[in-house]
Design a protein around this motif. Structure first.
Motif, mmCIF file in Angstrom:
data_model
loop_
_atom_site.group_PDB
_atom_site.id
_atom_site.type_symbol
_atom_site.label_atom_id
_atom_site.label_comp_id
_atom_site.label_asym_id
_atom_site.label_seq_id
_atom_site.Cartn_x
_atom_site.Cartn_y
_atom_site.Cartn_z
ATOM 1 N N ALA A 267 0.866 -1.218 0.020
ATOM 2 C CA ALA A 267 0.094 -0.047 -0.042
ATOM 3 C C ALA A 267 0.903 1.324 0.102
ATOM 4 C CB ALA A 267 -0.897 0.047 1.341
ATOM 5 N N ILE A 268 0.261 2.289 -0.637
ATOM 6 C CA ILE A 268 1.036 3.694 -0.396
ATOM 7 C C ILE A 268 0.247 4.469 0.409
ATOM 8 C CG2 ILE A 268 1.856 5.728 -1.596
ATOM 9 C CD1 ILE A 268 2.226 3.785 -4.071
ATOM 10 N N GLY A 269 0.401 4.721 1.601
ATOM 11 C CA GLY A 269 -0.373 5.457 2.669
ATOM 12 C C GLY A 269 -1.403 4.489 2.919
ATOM 13 N N ARG A 270 -2.840 4.866 2.444
ATOM 14 C CA ARG A 270 -4.098 4.064 2.984
ATOM 15 C C ARG A 270 -4.461 3.451 1.606
ATOM 16 N NH1 ARG A 270 -7.459 7.640 7.513
ATOM 17 N NH2 ARG A 270 -5.840 7.467 9.150
ATOM 18 N N ALA A 271 -3.706 4.075 0.535
ATOM 19 C CA ALA A 271 -4.176 3.474 -0.756
ATOM 20 C C ALA A 271 -3.556 2.158 -0.899
ATOM 21 C CB ALA A 271 -3.747 4.481 -1.841
ATOM 22 N N LYS A 272 -4.376 1.019 -1.181
ATOM 23 C CA LYS A 272 -4.031 -0.263 -1.206
ATOM 24 C C LYS A 272 -3.746 -0.540 -2.897
ATOM 25 C CE LYS A 272 -6.345 -2.294 2.737
ATOM 26 N NZ LYS A 272 -7.324 -3.374 3.155
ATOM 27 N N CYS A 273 -2.741 -1.400 -3.078
ATOM 28 C CA CYS A 273 -2.562 -1.836 -4.458
ATOM 29 C C CYS A 273 -3.728 -2.384 -5.220
ATOM 30 C CB CYS A 273 -1.213 -2.913 -4.511
ATOM 31 S SG CYS A 273 -0.911 -3.119 -6.248
ATOM 32 N N CYS A 274 -4.215 -2.071 -6.162
ATOM 33 C CA CYS A 274 -3.372 -1.203 -7.296
ATOM 34 C C CYS A 274 -4.471 -0.445 -8.089
ATOM 35 C CB CYS A 274 -2.723 -2.225 -8.115
ATOM 36 S SG CYS A 274 -1.639 -3.296 -7.396
ATOM 37 N N GLY A 275 -5.318 0.272 -7.186
ATOM 38 C CA GLY A 275 -6.325 1.077 -8.014
ATOM 39 C C GLY A 275 -5.857 2.407 -8.388
ATOM 40 N N SER B 260 -2.375 4.138 -7.803
ATOM 41 C CA SER B 260 -1.574 4.718 -9.145
ATOM 42 C C SER B 260 -1.212 6.142 -9.293
ATOM 43 C CB SER B 260 -2.217 4.213 -10.334
ATOM 44 O OG SER B 260 -2.518 2.936 -10.721
ATOM 45 N N ALA B 261 -2.217 6.956 -8.756
ATOM 46 C CA ALA B 261 -1.851 8.230 -8.507
ATOM 47 C C ALA B 261 -0.580 8.573 -7.582
ATOM 48 C CB ALA B 261 -3.099 9.132 -8.170
ATOM 49 N N ARG B 262 -0.629 7.946 -6.462
ATOM 50 C CA ARG B 262 0.476 8.031 -5.457
ATOM 51 C C ARG B 262 1.571 7.230 -6.070
ATOM 52 N NH1 ARG B 262 -2.261 7.652 0.695
ATOM 53 N NH2 ARG B 262 -3.799 9.058 -0.029
ATOM 54 N N TYR B 263 1.626 6.329 -6.851
ATOM 55 C CA TYR B 263 2.774 5.722 -7.472
ATOM 56 C C TYR B 263 3.463 6.503 -8.319
ATOM 57 C CZ TYR B 263 5.740 2.160 -9.279
ATOM 58 O OH TYR B 263 6.928 1.271 -9.554
ATOM 59 N N SER B 264 2.537 7.510 -9.292
ATOM 60 C CA SER B 264 3.051 8.077 -9.996
ATOM 61 C C SER B 264 3.780 9.323 -9.627
ATOM 62 C CB SER B 264 1.791 8.847 -10.739
ATOM 63 O OG SER B 264 2.280 9.481 -12.132
ATOM 64 N N LYS B 265 3.536 9.691 -8.513
ATOM 65 C CA LYS B 265 4.279 10.828 -7.719
ATOM 66 C C LYS B 265 5.668 10.369 -7.215
ATOM 67 C CE LYS B 265 1.098 13.990 -7.986
ATOM 68 N NZ LYS B 265 1.416 14.978 -8.868
ATOM 69 N N ARG B 266 5.564 8.920 -6.893
ATOM 70 C CA ARG B 266 6.915 8.429 -6.760
ATOM 71 C C ARG B 266 7.944 8.389 -7.887
ATOM 72 N NH1 ARG B 266 6.286 4.139 -1.408
ATOM 73 N NH2 ARG B 266 4.941 5.972 -0.259
ATOM 74 N N VAL B 267 7.351 7.818 -8.954
ATOM 75 C CA VAL B 267 7.961 7.839 -10.313
ATOM 76 C C VAL B 267 8.497 9.355 -10.539
ATOM 77 C CG1 VAL B 267 7.708 7.721 -12.655
ATOM 78 C CG2 VAL B 267 6.852 5.953 -11.352
ATOM 79 N N GLU B 268 7.762 10.210 -10.307
ATOM 80 C CA GLU B 268 8.106 11.764 -10.470
ATOM 81 C C GLU B 268 9.330 12.111 -9.631
ATOM 82 O OE1 GLU B 268 3.915 13.317 -12.188
ATOM 83 O OE2 GLU B 268 4.734 14.120 -10.469
ATOM 84 N N ARG B 269 9.112 11.721 -8.307
ATOM 85 C CA ARG B 269 10.328 12.313 -7.617
ATOM 86 C C ARG B 269 11.751 11.467 -7.739
ATOM 87 N NH1 ARG B 269 5.945 12.085 -3.556
ATOM 88 N NH2 ARG B 269 6.762 9.970 -2.806
ATOM 89 N N LEU B 270 11.641 10.193 -8.214
ATOM 90 C CA LEU B 270 12.736 9.426 -8.567
ATOM 91 C C LEU B 270 13.518 10.013 -10.019
ATOM 92 C CD1 LEU B 270 14.688 7.266 -8.015
ATOM 93 C CD2 LEU B 270 13.205 5.703 -8.977
ATOM 94 N N ALA B 271 12.721 10.067 -10.802
ATOM 95 C CA ALA B 271 13.245 10.819 -12.082
ATOM 96 C C ALA B 271 13.637 12.166 -11.568
ATOM 97 C CB ALA B 271 12.120 10.961 -13.226
ATOM 98 N N ALA B 272 13.224 12.978 -10.904
ATOM 99 C CA ALA B 272 13.608 14.505 -10.512
ATOM 100 C C ALA B 272 14.791 14.119 -9.804
ATOM 101 C CB ALA B 272 12.528 14.995 -9.712
ATOM 102 N N SER B 273 15.139 13.010 -9.036
ATOM 103 C CA SER B 273 16.324 13.135 -8.216
ATOM 104 C C SER B 273 17.552 12.820 -9.116
ATOM 105 C CB SER B 273 16.035 12.030 -7.272
ATOM 106 O OG SER B 273 17.344 11.658 -6.483
ATOM 107 N N TRP B 274 17.072 11.984 -10.039
ATOM 108 C CA TRP B 274 18.279 11.486 -11.045
ATOM 109 C C TRP B 274 18.456 12.604 -12.046
ATOM 110 C CZ3 TRP B 274 15.038 6.491 -12.315
ATOM 111 C CH2 TRP B 274 15.485 5.334 -11.834
#
Length: 221
Positions: free
Chosen positions: A98-106, A110-124
């Motif tokens: 789960a990401i916070g209270r959002a259980k996989c994989c609705g 996905s909206a929260r996972y998308s933010k993690r993708v953005e943060r990792l890409a921004a870090s690179w």
């Protein structure tokens, strides 16, 4: 042996003509979880005399379990050690937390996972990468993995700050798992691993070729 001989010949020719392609060629980091396996090797072959392709695959990791492996923290070390100009990433088959209270994989997940993708890409990018290319995942054989892959793909497609490489469209264009595909006229090969999730060599070769096409279009190579 043939590839090594070719590289030696190219390097010798560069020295003879005063060219230093090896030092000037872009550095490309192929990274992620096991979904990057084989694609990284095919990318090395495809760009053998045009780029330095560096591989850093961390199997069984993901963006939903930083308590086990923190990609955000690791990205800084990657950039310091590898110094890539471009990052090519693929991950997501292990994302079940789960990401916070959002259980996989609705959709909320996905909206929260998308933010993690953005943060990792921004870090690179913040630590030296000019661009980040991110692969979608091809449809797996129907199993408990299927919702993860669909949730991750939904997130990756929505993420900003990345350049999408659509492996899903390449290997499952009709949205259905295919173990075998026609890879050239009249030639059918196994493109997916026997586990129904990962890529097999011909499939990885198809994806690597698409990555190269996009790198060429963007002027990276």
């Amino acid at each position: 042996m043939i590839r090594r001989t070719l590289l030696v010949a190219v390097a010798a020719a560069s020295l003879a003509t005063g060219q230093a392609w090896a030092s000037e060629a872009p550095r490309i980091l192929a990274t992620g979880d096991s979904m990057m396996l084989l694609t990284d090797e095919e990318l090395k072959d495809a760009l053998a005399n045009r780029a330095h392709v560096l591989s850093d695959v961390r199997a069984a990791t993901g963006l939903t379990k930083p308590h086990l492996f923190d990609w955000q923290h690791y990205a800084r070390r990657q950039m310091a050690r590898r110094r890539p100009d471009v990052v090519v990433a693929a991950m997501g088959a292990n994302e079940a937390f789960a990401i916070g209270r959002a259980k996989c994989c609705g959709r909320r997940w996905s909206a929260r996972y998308s933010k993690r993708v953005e943060r990792l890409a921004a870090s690179w990018r913040r630590h030296g990468a000019d661009a980040v290319y991110w692969l979608t995942l091809p449809e797996p054989v129907e199993s408990f993995i299927t919702p993860r892959v669909r949730g991750v793909n939904r997130a990756v497609r929505a993420a900003r700050g990345i350049r999408l490489v659509d492996a899903y469209a390449l290997l499952t264009p009709d949205g259905v798992f295919h173990r075998d595909m026609e890879t050239s006229p009249g030639v059918v090969q196994q493109v997916r691993s026997d586990d129904g999730v990962h890529l097999w060599w011909p499939g990885a070769r198809i994806v690597a070729a698409q990555i190269v096409r996009q790198l060429e279009a963007d002027g990276v190579v």
